[in-house]
Write an enzyme that holds these catalytic residues in place. Structure first.
Site, mmCIF file in Angstrom:
data_model
loop_
_atom_site.group_PDB
_atom_site.id
_atom_site.type_symbol
_atom_site.label_atom_id
_atom_site.label_comp_id
_atom_site.label_asym_id
_atom_site.label_seq_id
_atom_site.Cartn_x
_atom_site.Cartn_y
_atom_site.Cartn_z
ATOM 1 N N LYS A 1 -12.553 0.166 5.720
ATOM 2 C CA LYS A 1 -11.901 1.462 5.467
ATOM 3 C C LYS A 1 -13.001 2.501 5.349
ATOM 4 O O LYS A 1 -14.084 2.210 4.822
ATOM 5 C CB LYS A 1 -11.120 1.386 4.159
ATOM 6 C CG LYS A 1 -10.396 2.670 3.812
ATOM 7 C CD LYS A 1 -9.746 2.572 2.456
ATOM 8 C CE LYS A 1 -10.764 2.617 1.343
ATOM 9 N NZ LYS A 1 -10.156 2.597 -0.003
ATOM 10 N N LEU B 1 -17.001 -4.612 3.578
ATOM 11 C CA LEU B 1 -18.200 -3.991 2.992
ATOM 12 C C LEU B 1 -18.243 -4.248 1.482
ATOM 13 O O LEU B 1 -18.957 -3.558 0.749
ATOM 14 C CB LEU B 1 -18.203 -2.483 3.274
ATOM 15 C CG LEU B 1 -18.127 -2.095 4.760
ATOM 16 C CD1 LEU B 1 -17.961 -0.583 4.931
ATOM 17 C CD2 LEU B 1 -19.369 -2.577 5.506
ATOM 18 N N ARG C 1 -18.113 8.200 9.444
ATOM 19 C CA ARG C 1 -18.188 6.787 9.025
ATOM 20 C C ARG C 1 -17.235 5.922 9.849
ATOM 21 O O ARG C 1 -17.538 4.772 10.170
ATOM 22 C CB ARG C 1 -17.850 6.647 7.547
ATOM 23 C CG ARG C 1 -18.961 7.128 6.654
ATOM 24 C CD ARG C 1 -18.600 6.924 5.204
ATOM 25 N NE ARG C 1 -19.709 7.258 4.344
ATOM 26 C CZ ARG C 1 -19.672 7.196 3.031
ATOM 27 N NH1 ARG C 1 -18.562 6.817 2.417
ATOM 28 N NH2 ARG C 1 -20.729 7.505 2.323
ATOM 29 N N TYR D 1 0.823 -1.218 0.000
ATOM 30 C CA TYR D 1 0.000 0.000 0.000
ATOM 31 C C TYR D 1 0.863 1.277 0.000
ATOM 32 O O TYR D 1 0.323 2.373 -0.157
ATOM 33 C CB TYR D 1 -0.921 0.044 1.228
ATOM 34 C CG TYR D 1 -1.883 -1.106 1.363
ATOM 35 C CD1 TYR D 1 -2.155 -1.965 0.306
ATOM 36 C CD2 TYR D 1 -2.536 -1.348 2.576
ATOM 37 C CE1 TYR D 1 -3.018 -3.028 0.447
ATOM 38 C CE2 TYR D 1 -3.415 -2.409 2.717
ATOM 39 C CZ TYR D 1 -3.642 -3.248 1.652
ATOM 40 O OH TYR D 1 -4.509 -4.308 1.804
ATOM 41 N N ASN E 1 -18.779 2.845 11.923
ATOM 42 C CA ASN E 1 -18.358 1.450 11.741
ATOM 43 C C ASN E 1 -17.923 0.821 13.063
ATOM 44 O O ASN E 1 -18.187 -0.355 13.323
ATOM 45 C CB ASN E 1 -17.233 1.372 10.706
ATOM 46 C CG ASN E 1 -17.711 1.760 9.316
ATOM 47 O OD1 ASN E 1 -18.922 1.825 9.060
ATOM 48 N ND2 ASN E 1 -16.792 2.055 8.412
ATOM 49 N N HIS F 1 0.947 -11.418 2.122
ATOM 50 C CA HIS F 1 -0.224 -10.758 1.546
ATOM 51 C C HIS F 1 -0.906 -11.619 0.480
ATOM 52 O O HIS F 1 -2.114 -11.519 0.265
ATOM 53 C CB HIS F 1 0.230 -9.437 0.917
ATOM 54 C CG HIS F 1 -0.826 -8.399 0.797
ATOM 55 N ND1 HIS F 1 -0.536 -7.064 0.756
ATOM 56 C CD2 HIS F 1 -2.173 -8.477 0.720
ATOM 57 C CE1 HIS F 1 -1.651 -6.377 0.646
ATOM 58 N NE2 HIS F 1 -2.663 -7.216 0.620
#
Ligand SMILES: NC(=O)c1ccc[n+]([C@@H]2O[C@H](COP(=O)([O-])OP(=O)(O)OC[C@H]3O[C@@H](n4cnc5c(N)ncnc54)[C@H](OP(=O)(O)O)[C@@H]3O)[C@@H](O)[C@H]2O)c1
Length: 252
Positions: A208, A168, A214, A50, A218, A104
């Site tokens: 995320k 999600l 938000r 990332y 969450n 990963h």
């Protein structure tokens, strides 16, 4: 806030709700991870892939996490000789030791070697918990057949915790009509219904979100009840492989 934790098979615990940082716009990463920590998250998911470990690390000073439960970097070292360098780079950029370090992706020709190197790093005390991501059962059987230790995540059948990335559906599941209907019935948002469903199954999640409301919404997914009927309705939206939001790993 005291977050529920899930036991891993190596004696460690992982907070069930985490915060994902994949594809987060770079300038926002430090601020959003900071917002998540202030809200109460104690499990942050990042990866060398990332390219944001340094920004995550700025938001996660070790002093913020006295129980040493922050940081859950997934990682993608592609060969055994690179593992030590990858760990050093992660620790250097994060400014702290990750609690859980993952392969990963099961890269063909490398993953078994990489798993042996991660086990050595754990035995040396350089890593605490080690696990894998996106491994099929065949990949797991291969590394276990090599006499390896069991990864701390990712296959329930083999006594390994299952961590739900993109919980999600990268946003797609939020538009599902069944979810909207359950959400209306329980008076919560669609995102909270989906996350509650994961939590009731016992899976760690790492949604995320790009803004404080938000992020807090969450986190507040663990304080309401989904009835067995709501769970069953939600189970039924499963589309198997057709519902996959990421690439499919090759067979072992
Ligand atoms: N190991 C792996 O192979 C792997 C693969 C994929 C992902 N991951 C991890 O899993 C994390 C989460 O996955 P993801 O980022 O793909 O997707 P996700 O968490 O499933 O969904 C994120 C999407 O949902 C939206 N969202 C979040 N909370 C919301 C809410 N309360 N109401 C409405 N919309 C909401 C976000 O919008 P906004 O951003 O606009 O708020 C974003 O578009 C990643 O960040 C990464 O850390 C790991």
């Amino acid at each position: 806030m005291l977050l529920d934790t899930i036991p891993l098979n190596d004696g460690c615990q992982i907070p069930q709700i985490g915060f994902g940082t994949c594809l987060m716009p770079s300038p926002d990463t430090e601020r959003l991870v900071g917002t998540a920590l202030v809200a109460g998250y104690r499990h942050i998911d990042t990866a060398r892939y990332y390219r944001n470990e340094a920004r995550v690390g700025k938001a996660v000073p070790p002093v913020t996490c006295p129980e040493n439960r922050c940081g859950s970097p997934a990682n993608c070292p592609s060969a055994r000789t690179h593992v030590r360098q990858a760990i050093d780079a992660s620790v250097g950029e994060l400014g702290t030791h990750p609690d859980l370090y993952l392969i990963h992706w099961p890269q063909q020709g490398h993953y078994a070697q990489t798993w042996r190197a991660l086990q050595e790093a754990q035995a040396d005390g350089r890593l605490r918990s080690v696990g894998v991501s996106d491994f099929h059962r065949g990949h797991l059987e291969r590394i276990l057949g090599d006499g390896g230790i069991r990864p701390a995540v990712n296959c329930a059948d083999l006594g390994i915790a299952v961590q739900a990335w993109s919980p999600l559906g990268a946003g797609a599941v939020l538009r599902d009509r069944t979810i909207a209907s359950v959400a209306q019935d329980v008076g919560r948002s669609s995102a909270q219904v989906i996350l509650r469903w994961h939590l009731r199954r016992g899976d760690p999640v790492m949604p995320k979100a790009g803004a404080g409301p938000r992020i807090r919404e969450n986190l507040a997914s663990d304080d309401f009840v989904l009835s067995p009927g709501d769970m069953t309705r939600t189970d039924r939206i499963d589309r198997g492989e057709r519902g996959r939001s990421g690439p499919r790993p090759a067979a072992a």
